[in-house]
Design a protein around this motif. Structure first.
Motif, PDB file in Angstrom:
ATOM      1  N   ILE A 109     134.795  21.117   9.281  1.00  0.00           N
ATOM      2  CA  ILE A 109     135.597  19.897   9.244  1.00  0.00           C
ATOM      3  C   ILE A 109     135.537  19.377   7.812  1.00  0.00           C
ATOM      4  N   VAL A 110     136.705  19.207   7.212  1.00  0.00           N
ATOM      5  CA  VAL A 110     136.800  18.879   5.790  1.00  0.00           C
ATOM      6  C   VAL A 110     137.145  17.403   5.634  1.00  0.00           C
ATOM      7  N   TYR A 111     136.467  16.744   4.720  1.00  0.00           N
ATOM      8  CA  TYR A 111     136.839  15.372   4.354  1.00  0.00           C
ATOM      9  C   TYR A 111     136.348  15.104   2.942  1.00  0.00           C
ATOM     10  N   ALA A 112     136.889  14.054   2.346  1.00  0.00           N
ATOM     11  CA  ALA A 112     136.474  13.677   0.998  1.00  0.00           C
ATOM     12  C   ALA A 112     135.145  12.938   1.073  1.00  0.00           C
ATOM     13  N   TRP A 113     134.415  12.971  -0.043  1.00  0.00           N
ATOM     14  CA  TRP A 113     133.180  12.199  -0.121  1.00  0.00           C
ATOM     15  C   TRP A 113     133.025  11.627  -1.514  1.00  0.00           C
ATOM     16  N   ARG A 114     132.805  10.337  -1.652  1.00  0.00           N
ATOM     17  CA  ARG A 114     132.470   9.403  -0.597  1.00  0.00           C
ATOM     18  C   ARG A 114     133.683   8.888   0.157  1.00  0.00           C
ATOM     19  N   SER A 115     133.465   8.754   1.494  1.00  0.00           N
ATOM     20  CA  SER A 115     134.516   8.178   2.326  1.00  0.00           C
ATOM     21  C   SER A 115     133.827   7.473   3.485  1.00  0.00           C
ATOM     22  N   PHE A 116     134.528   7.338   4.590  1.00  0.00           N
ATOM     23  CA  PHE A 116     134.004   6.564   5.714  1.00  0.00           C
ATOM     24  C   PHE A 116     132.683   7.167   6.223  1.00  0.00           C
ATOM     25  N   GLU A 117     131.691   6.304   6.256  1.00  0.00           N
ATOM     26  CA  GLU A 117     130.313   6.682   6.613  1.00  0.00           C
ATOM     27  C   GLU A 117     130.157   7.433   7.934  1.00  0.00           C
ATOM     28  N   ALA A 118     131.055   7.178   8.871  1.00  0.00           N
ATOM     29  CA  ALA A 118     130.874   7.782  10.198  1.00  0.00           C
ATOM     30  C   ALA A 118     131.237   9.264  10.222  1.00  0.00           C
ATOM     31  N   TYR A 119     132.069   9.732   9.265  1.00  0.00           N
ATOM     32  CA  TYR A 119     132.471  11.146   9.346  1.00  0.00           C
ATOM     33  C   TYR A 119     131.253  12.085   9.348  1.00  0.00           C
ATOM     34  N   PRO A 120     130.351  11.980   8.356  1.00  0.00           N
ATOM     35  CA  PRO A 120     129.229  12.933   8.346  1.00  0.00           C
ATOM     36  C   PRO A 120     128.342  12.818   9.580  1.00  0.00           C
ATOM     37  N   LEU A 121     128.177  11.605  10.044  1.00  0.00           N
ATOM     38  CA  LEU A 121     127.335  11.381  11.221  1.00  0.00           C
ATOM     39  C   LEU A 121     127.932  12.068  12.458  1.00  0.00           C
ATOM     40  N   LEU A 122     129.216  11.845  12.668  1.00  0.00           N
ATOM     41  CA  LEU A 122     129.864  12.390  13.863  1.00  0.00           C
ATOM     42  C   LEU A 122     129.964  13.913  13.783  1.00  0.00           C
ATOM     43  N   VAL A 123     130.221  14.419  12.577  1.00  0.00           N
ATOM     44  CA  VAL A 123     130.331  15.876  12.445  1.00  0.00           C
ATOM     45  C   VAL A 123     128.965  16.510  12.683  1.00  0.00           C
ATOM     46  N   ALA A 124     127.914  15.920  12.115  1.00  0.00           N
ATOM     47  CA  ALA A 124     126.575  16.486  12.311  1.00  0.00           C
ATOM     48  C   ALA A 124     126.231  16.514  13.806  1.00  0.00           C
ATOM     49  N   LEU A 125     126.543  15.436  14.504  1.00  0.00           N
ATOM     50  CA  LEU A 125     126.230  15.374  15.932  1.00  0.00           C
ATOM     51  C   LEU A 125     127.002  16.400  16.740  1.00  0.00           C
ATOM     52  N   SER A 126     128.188  16.743  16.255  1.00  0.00           N
ATOM     53  CA  SER A 126     129.068  17.620  17.036  1.00  0.00           C
ATOM     54  C   SER A 126     128.634  19.072  16.997  1.00  0.00           C
ATOM     55  N   GLY A 127     127.805  19.441  16.018  1.00  0.00           N
ATOM     56  CA  GLY A 127     127.420  20.847  15.887  1.00  0.00           C
ATOM     57  C   GLY A 127     128.342  21.623  14.972  1.00  0.00           C
ATOM     58  N   ALA A 128     129.427  21.001  14.521  1.00  0.00           N
ATOM     59  CA  ALA A 128     130.303  21.656  13.537  1.00  0.00           C
ATOM     60  C   ALA A 128     129.698  21.461  12.146  1.00  0.00           C
ATOM     61  N   THR A 129     130.338  22.065  11.145  1.00  0.00           N
ATOM     62  CA  THR A 129     129.834  21.988   9.775  1.00  0.00           C
ATOM     63  C   THR A 129     130.734  21.077   8.953  1.00  0.00           C
ATOM     64  N   ALA A 130     130.113  20.140   8.245  1.00  0.00           N
ATOM     65  CA  ALA A 130     130.871  19.242   7.373  1.00  0.00           C
ATOM     66  C   ALA A 130     131.107  19.909   6.030  1.00  0.00           C
ATOM     67  N   VAL A 131     132.339  19.836   5.543  1.00  0.00           N
ATOM     68  CA  VAL A 131     132.652  20.306   4.200  1.00  0.00           C
ATOM     69  C   VAL A 131     133.140  19.085   3.429  1.00  0.00           C
ATOM     70  N   GLN A 132     132.276  18.586   2.551  1.00  0.00           N
ATOM     71  CA  GLN A 132     132.578  17.350   1.831  1.00  0.00           C
ATOM     72  C   GLN A 132     133.130  17.686   0.454  1.00  0.00           C
ATOM     73  N   VAL A 133     134.311  17.176   0.162  1.00  0.00           N
ATOM     74  CA  VAL A 133     134.959  17.458  -1.118  1.00  0.00           C
ATOM     75  C   VAL A 133     134.871  16.193  -1.977  1.00  0.00           C
ATOM     76  N   PRO A 134     134.154  16.288  -3.116  1.00  0.00           N
ATOM     77  CA  PRO A 134     133.954  15.069  -3.916  1.00  0.00           C
ATOM     78  C   PRO A 134     135.266  14.420  -4.352  1.00  0.00           C
ATOM     79  N   LEU A 135     135.270  13.099  -4.365  1.00  0.00           N
ATOM     80  CA  LEU A 135     136.404  12.352  -4.910  1.00  0.00           C
ATOM     81  C   LEU A 135     136.524  12.678  -6.388  1.00  0.00           C
ATOM     82  N   ALA A 136     137.738  12.598  -6.918  1.00  0.00           N
ATOM     83  CA  ALA A 136     137.943  12.717  -8.366  1.00  0.00           C
ATOM     84  C   ALA A 136     138.495  11.369  -8.810  1.00  0.00           C
TER      85      ALA A 136
END
Ligand code: PMP
Length: 359
Positions: A109-136
Motif C-alpha cells: 500500500i503506497v502513500y506519501a510521507w509525511r501524511s495522515f498519521e493513521a495510514y501507517p498504523l492501519l496498514v501495519a495492523l492489516s498485515g500488508a506492507t506500507a510503502v512510504q514515498v517521501p514528500l518533495a
C-alpha cells in the motif's frame, strides 16, 4: 498464587505506538485554545442539534446498518447513484475498510510521507506492507509514487490537501499520475479538507473518478461539516469498489445519531459552507500575519498551517502550551496549527510572535 501469564499479542504491535490525538492544554491563567485536531470551531447548527436530539431518543435501537437515508443524501449531494457510496466510522474508519478490503501478506500500500498519521498504523495492523514515498518540498512526489507501484501494489492514498502540510497536487500532475497507475490498483484521493480548497487548479476528485473506475474519493463530516465528535465519513467509488468496501464495514459502526446529524448537515450545507468561508478568510489572515512576522509557511488549502521547525518543534509546542494554545507537534519535523475562531487564531499568533526564533 498462580504464576502470572502474559497474554501474547501480534509482534507488529511492538513496532508502533497507539494513535495519539491532538491534546487540550490550559494555560496557568485558565486559557485554552485547541488548535491541534483540525476541527471546526463552531458547534452544531440549531437544525443539526435538533436532529441529534431526536435521534438520541431512540438509541435503545440499533442504527440502520445500511445507513440508507444518509447514503441517499450523500448520493444526491454528489449526483451519483447510491451504490457508489460507502460510509464508515469517520473517514479513518473508511480508510480502514479500504485497507482491510485489499490487505494480505505481500500486498503493498503506497502513500506519501509525511501524511495522515493513521495510514501507517492501519496498514501495519492489516498485515500488508506500507510503502512510504517521501514528500518533495512538502508536496506529494507523484512521479516517485508512480515508480513505487509494482505488481504487489493494490492501494494508493493521495492526501489532497495533505495533512499536515496543507499542500495540494494540481490537475495536470494528478491526471498524469492517474494515467500511469495500472487499472487494477485502487487510488484513493483522501479529500478530508476538500471544502477549504480555493485554488481552482486543484481538481475535485469526484470529477477525476468519473472515467476511472479505479479512483475513489474519501470525504468526511468531521471538518467542514463540524461533526468530528460523531464519527462519520464516506467513500464515493465505482459500485464494484463500493460494494467490496462495504463488506468490511464493522456492523453498526456509524451510529444512529451520526446518521441523523449527517442528513441534517447536508440539508444545511449552505450555512455550513458560509462558516467554511470564514475559516478560509482566517487561514489567509493567519498565514499572512505569520509571513509578515518572518515565518516560513507553505501555501495551504486546508484548515491548518504547517510550520517546519525541525529540532525546535517541541520547544515551540511547549511555548504555545504555556499560553493555552495546543498545536500538533511532529517531533523533529514541525507543528501543524489548525485555524480556529478569530480569538483562537489571535492567541496562536501572539504565541508565535513571542517565540524567540523563526523557522
Ligand atoms: N484523512 C485525513 C487527511 C485527515 O486529516 C483525517 C483527520 N485528521 C482523516 C482522514 C480522518 O478524519 P475522520 O475520521 O474524522 O473523518
Amino acid at each position: 498464587m498462580s504464576e502470572a501469564i502474559t497474554p501474547r499479542f501480534r509482534s507488529v504491535l511492538d513496532r508502533f505506538a497507539a494513535y495519539k490525538p491532538g491534546k487540550v492544554v490550559v494555560s496557568p491563567e485558565g486559557r485554552s485554545f485547541k488548535l491541534s485536531s483540525n476541527e471546526s470551531p463552531h458547534g452544531p447548527l440549531p437544525s443539526v442539534q435538533e436532529a441529534i436530539e431526536q435521534a438520541a431518543r431512540n438509541v435503545n435501537r440499533y442504527p440502520d446498518n445500511s445507513a440508507t437515508a444518509l447514503i441517499d443524501a450523500i448520493a444526491a449531494k454528489h449526483g451519483v447513484p447510491a451504490d457508489h457510496v460507502a460510509v464508515g466510522c469517520g473517514s479513518v474508519g473508511v480508510a480502514q475498510m479500504l485497507i482491510e478490503a485489499v490487505a494480505e501478506p505481500g500486498v503493498e500500500i503506497v502513500y506519501a510521507w509525511r501524511s495522515f498519521e493513521a495510514y501507517p498504523l492501519l496498514v501495519a495492523l492489516s498485515g500488508a506492507t506500507a510503502v512510504q514515498v517521501p514528500l518533495a518540498e512538502e508536496t506529494h512526489d507523484l512521479d516517485a509514487m508512480a515508480e513505487a507501484i509494482n505488481e504487489n501494489t493494490r492501494l494508493v492514498f493521495v492526501c489532497n490537501p495533505n495533512n499536515p502540510t496543507g499542500t495540494v497536487v494540481r490537475r495536470a500532475e494528478l491526471e498524469a499520475f492517474l494515467d500511469r497507475v495500472p487499472r487494477d490498483v485502487l487510488v484513493v484521493l483522501d479529500e478530508a479538507y476538500r471544502e477549504y480548497i480555493r485554488d481552482e487548479d486543484v481538481p475535485d476528485g469526484l470529477d477525476l473518478r468519473r472515467d476511472r473506475p479505479n479512483v475513489a474519493v474519501l470525504r468526511t463530516f468531521s471538518k467542514a461539516y463540524g461533526l468530528a465528535g460523531l464519527r462519520v465519513g464516506y467513500l464515493i467509488a465505482h459500485p464494484a469498489v463500493a460494494g467490496s468496501i462495504r463488506k468490511t464495514y464493522l456492523p453498526f459502526s456509524v451510529n444512529s445519531v451520526a446518521q441523523a446529524a449527517g442528513v441534517a448537515s447536508l440539508e444545511a450545507v449552505d450555512e455550513l459552507m458560509e462558516r467554511v468561508e470564514g475559516t478560509v478568510k482566517e487561514r489567509e489572515r493567519v498565514r499572512n500575519a505569520l509571513l509578515a512576522d518572518g515565518w516560513t509557511v507553505p501555501p495551504t488549502e486546508a484548515n491548518f498551517v504547517w510550520l517546519r521547525l525541525g529540532e525546535q518543534t517541541m520547544e515551540f509546542s511547549a511555548a504555545c502550551d504555556a499560553r493555552g494554545v495546543s498545536v500538533r507537534p511532529f517531533p523533529g519535523e514541525g507543528a501543524r496549527v489548525s485555524i480556529g475562531s478569530p480569538e483562537d487564531n489571535d492567541a496562536f499568533l501572539e504565541a508565535a510572535r513571542a517565540y524567540p526564533h523563526r523557522n
